[in-house]
Motif scaffolding. Structure first.
Motif, PDB file in Angstrom:
ATOM      1  N   ALA A  86       0.834  -1.206   0.000  1.00 30.16           N
ATOM      2  CA  ALA A  86       0.000   0.000   0.000  1.00 30.16           C
ATOM      3  C   ALA A  86       0.867   1.253   0.000  1.00 30.16           C
ATOM      4  N   ASP A  87       1.963   1.209   0.749  1.00 29.97           N
ATOM      5  CA  ASP A  87       2.882   2.343   0.772  1.00 29.97           C
ATOM      6  C   ASP A  87       3.541   2.537  -0.585  1.00 29.97           C
ATOM      7  N   GLN A  88       3.895   1.437  -1.236  1.00 30.77           N
ATOM      8  CA  GLN A  88       4.485   1.524  -2.572  1.00 30.77           C
ATOM      9  C   GLN A  88       3.501   2.163  -3.552  1.00 30.77           C
ATOM     10  N   GLU A  89       2.263   1.755  -3.458  1.00 29.13           N
ATOM     11  CA  GLU A  89       1.238   2.311  -4.340  1.00 29.13           C
ATOM     12  C   GLU A  89       1.061   3.805  -4.104  1.00 29.13           C
ATOM     13  N   ALA A  90       1.083   4.203  -2.835  1.00 27.72           N
ATOM     14  CA  ALA A  90       0.925   5.623  -2.505  1.00 27.72           C
ATOM     15  C   ALA A  90       2.102   6.441  -3.011  1.00 27.72           C
ATOM     16  N   ILE A  91       3.310   5.903  -2.872  1.00 26.13           N
ATOM     17  CA  ILE A  91       4.495   6.620  -3.351  1.00 26.13           C
ATOM     18  C   ILE A  91       4.436   6.774  -4.869  1.00 26.13           C
ATOM     19  N   ARG A  92       4.041   5.715  -5.564  1.00 27.94           N
ATOM     20  CA  ARG A  92       3.899   5.807  -7.023  1.00 27.94           C
ATOM     21  C   ARG A  92       2.881   6.869  -7.409  1.00 27.94           C
ATOM     22  N   ALA A  93       1.793   6.930  -6.652  1.00 26.98           N
ATOM     23  CA  ALA A  93       0.750   7.917  -6.949  1.00 26.98           C
ATOM     24  C   ALA A  93       1.276   9.337  -6.758  1.00 26.98           C
ATOM     25  N   VAL A  94       2.068   9.555  -5.719  1.00 24.77           N
ATOM     26  CA  VAL A  94       2.666  10.878  -5.498  1.00 24.77           C
ATOM     27  C   VAL A  94       3.629  11.204  -6.635  1.00 24.77           C
ATOM     28  N   CYS A  95       4.428  10.217  -7.032  1.00 29.68           N
ATOM     29  CA  CYS A  95       5.387  10.440  -8.126  1.00 29.68           C
ATOM     30  C   CYS A  95       4.686  10.740  -9.447  1.00 29.68           C
ATOM     31  N   ASN A  96       3.478  10.222  -9.616  1.00 31.50           N
ATOM     32  CA  ASN A  96       2.727  10.431 -10.862  1.00 31.50           C
ATOM     33  C   ASN A  96       1.813  11.651 -10.808  1.00 31.50           C
ATOM     34  N   ALA A  97       1.923  12.440  -9.748  1.00 29.67           N
ATOM     35  CA  ALA A  97       1.016  13.587  -9.569  1.00 29.67           C
ATOM     36  C   ALA A  97       1.490  14.843 -10.285  1.00 29.67           C
ATOM     37  N   ASP A  98       2.568  14.734 -11.062  1.00 30.03           N
ATOM     38  CA  ASP A  98       3.076  15.855 -11.864  1.00 30.03           C
ATOM     39  C   ASP A  98       3.406  17.066 -10.992  1.00 30.03           C
ATOM     40  N   LEU A  99       4.215  16.834  -9.973  1.00 29.15           N
ATOM     41  CA  LEU A  99       4.598  17.898  -9.044  1.00 29.15           C
ATOM     42  C   LEU A  99       5.920  18.526  -9.461  1.00 29.15           C
ATOM     43  N   ASN A 100       6.139  19.761  -9.030  1.00 30.02           N
ATOM     44  CA  ASN A 100       7.427  20.419  -9.256  1.00 30.02           C
ATOM     45  C   ASN A 100       8.479  19.927  -8.266  1.00 30.02           C
ATOM     46  N   ALA A 101       8.026  19.531  -7.088  1.00 30.72           N
ATOM     47  CA  ALA A 101       8.950  19.080  -6.045  1.00 30.72           C
ATOM     48  C   ALA A 101       9.608  17.760  -6.437  1.00 30.72           C
ATOM     49  N   LYS A 102      10.853  17.586  -5.993  1.00 28.92           N
ATOM     50  CA  LYS A 102      11.499  16.283  -6.122  1.00 28.92           C
ATOM     51  C   LYS A 102      10.860  15.336  -5.108  1.00 28.92           C
ATOM     52  N   ILE A 103      10.738  14.060  -5.488  1.00 24.94           N
ATOM     53  CA  ILE A 103      10.139  13.071  -4.601  1.00 24.94           C
ATOM     54  C   ILE A 103      11.206  12.064  -4.181  1.00 24.94           C
ATOM     55  N   THR A 104      11.282  11.842  -2.876  1.00 20.27           N
ATOM     56  CA  THR A 104      12.234  10.881  -2.326  1.00 20.27           C
ATOM     57  C   THR A 104      11.485   9.830  -1.509  1.00 20.27           C
ATOM     58  N   CYS A 105      12.187   8.777  -1.130  1.00 17.84           N
ATOM     59  CA  CYS A 105      11.621   7.801  -0.203  1.00 17.84           C
ATOM     60  C   CYS A 105      12.741   7.203   0.632  1.00 17.84           C
TER      61      CYS A 105
END
Length: 409
Positions: free
Chosen positions: A88-107
């Protein structure tokens, strides 16, 4: 007699449209002691370290909503979670990464290749590779040799780089590590494995600002990569320690909204960012109106309550009951407050109670669109104080209106 330079108190970096802080922050003798970077990045960890607060769970949709609002507020880096926790956490992280944000995404990743693979599949740009480094953790928790930690760190940092990810070396419990070991690990991880960033982690919140300054200076002397601060708040020094790191050259701060996190929590995103802006003159790029909005969303979704006098975002931060400061507030709010509620899209609230004065009544009359002859103000104030003592609280607007009506007959 000592001579001091005469300054125009109305003009300077200590005073903005909606704040007025101490001019001593910007004295040359003070600034000469600092090694402030030209820019400080905010790395918000609400979705990972904030969620590690006992009993807090954010759904995938909630994480995406929080991430979008953080991005809209100008936060430059968002730690979206810990993939190894669950699918579920992996799915949520993927969703954040696919949200077309300007911010860099880390985990967050353990020092394991399979965690790097998960991070890559989730689509993040940076892997935060955690390794325990303190003497008590290595000896009593993990039972690892220092040489084993160095080997793991070099191997996994190199693997992350080969996988096309930024590698952030996250030094768990940095503030209780042996200095000789820390130097060897950091130096080799950067120079041999190519770590892009080193994060100083006060996991137990057990160091003071002078100690942080000493440690950051040491690390800066070993390697030439960005240093990030990640401080917990067990002694109430999370924000102070994060800023102490910046004072000595740290370029980013890992923090959480509302200081949400395990035990006493983390450094507060809104507190460190606003302090950088107002107390140091460091531009963060943060829209504080929008940051306040997302802090309130996190407060609601987490189910955690916070003291009404919490710095920056507390419910009662701009609430007054005492008469003397209320009178000063009506003349010029800078006299009694370092910053104004409009920065956060908020407004002042005036209470009527035992400590109130005539100014409180005038404020409330204007706010509620009521009128009262001046000669009756004293009697109304007496009634307010008596009722507040009887009720053991401030009066509601309805109770105040009733007193006005009774004194208007």
């Amino acid at each position: 007699m000592l001579q001091h330079k005469i300054i125009d108190m109305e003009k300077g970096p200590w005073k903005g449209e909606n704040w007025w802080v101490s001019q001593f922050n910007f004295e040359k003798e003070v600034l000469d002691t600092l090694e402030l970077p030209s820019k400080v990045l905010i790395h918000d960890s609400t979705l990972r370290d904030g969620e590690q607060a006992a009993g807090v769970i954010f759904t995938k949709d909630q994480k995406v909503e929080i991430a979008k609002m953080l991005d809209n507020a100008g936060v430059q880096i968002i730690e979206a979670g810990f993939p190894a926790v669950s699918p579920a956490d992996q799915e949520a992280i993927r969703a954040v990464c696919n949200a077309d944000l300007n911010a860099k995404i880390t985990c967050l990743c353990r020092a394991m290749e399979k965690d790097i693979d998960l991070a890559k599949k989730c689509g993040v740009s940076g892997a935060i590779i955690e390794v325990p480094v303190s003497y008590p953790r290595l000896k009593y928790q993990f039972e690892w040799r220092e040489e084993d930690v160095i080997e793991k760190a070099l191997r996994v940092v190199s693997y992350a780089k080969e996988s096309g990810l930024e590698a952030h070396l996250f030094l768990i419990d940095s503030t209780r590590a042996r200095m000789e070991f820390l130097e060897s690990l950091v130096t080799r991880a950067v120079k041999e494995a190519g770590s892009d960033k080193v994060t100083v982690v006060d996991t137990n919140g057990c160091i003071n600002p002078p100690g942080i300054k000493y440690l950051v200076k040491k690390i800066k002397s070993w390697v030439n990569v960005p240093i990030e601060m990640h401080c917990h708040n067990d002694f109430g020094l999370g924000v102070a320690n994060s800023l102490a790191g910046v004072e000595n050259g740290a370029e980013s701060i890992s923090c959480t909204l509302n200081a949400l996190g395990q035990r006493a929590g983390n450094s507060s995103t809104e507190e460190v960012a606003f302090a950088l802006e107002c107390l140091y003159g460091v531009k963060t790029g943060i829209d504080f109106y929008k940051l306040y909005e997302v802090s309130q969303l996190v407060k609601r979704l987490s189910g955690w309550s916070f003291p009404p006098n919490k710095p920056i975002t507390g419910d009662n931060l701009f609430t007054w009951e005492a008469g003397i400061p209320t009178a000063a507030l009506m003349k010029n709010p800078h006299t009694v407050e370092p910053f104004q509620p409009e920065i956060f899209g908020r407004k002042h609230e005036i209470k009527l109670g035992k400590k109130s004065g005539k100014a409180n009544i005038h404020w409330k009359l204007r706010e509620l669109g009521l009128t009262l002859p001046e000669e009756r103000i004293e009697k109304v104030l007496e009634d307010i104080k008596q009722k507040a003592i009887t009720f053991e609280r401030a009066l509601t607007d309805e109770e105040f209106i009733k007193i006005i009506e009774e004194n208007s007959k």
